[in-house]
Design a protein around this motif. Structure first.
Motif: not given
Length: 96
Positions: A37-48
């Motif tokens: 999250t960035q500033n409390g909002r979703p900003a990215g997703v890290l996956l295997s």
């Protein structure tokens, strides 16, 4: 894809930056995606890598099925002999 656990699978960007190595290990070990999250909002997703590959495969499979259904609805269907003939023609043109 595994279900996201709110208590442990969401991390602020600042914490992610300071613990990238630990985050990568966690994603590999648990198989759970990590929401950044960035500033409390979703900003990215890290996956295997395995989860990413599985997502890409499922998408390609679903698209192929969709194309097959569209072709069938358009009457583009072949019986077994028709498929054999098409394959024989393709092999012959590939060998030339």
């Amino acid at each position: 894809m595994k279900t996201i656990r709110i208590s442990s699978d969401i991390i602020p960007l600042g914490e992610f930056k300071t613990g990238i190595s630990a985050c990568l290990k966690k994603v590999q070990d648990t198989g759970h995606p990590l929401i950044i999250t960035q500033n409390g909002r979703p900003a990215g997703v890290l996956l295997s890598p395995a989860e990413y590959d599985a997502l890409v495969y499922r998408r390609q499979f679903a698209e192929s099925v969709g194309l097959g259904l569209l072709a069938a609805e358009a009457g583009e269907v072949y019986d077994t002999e028709g498929v054999r003939k098409k394959m024989k023609e393709k092999r012959a043109s590939a060998n030339q």
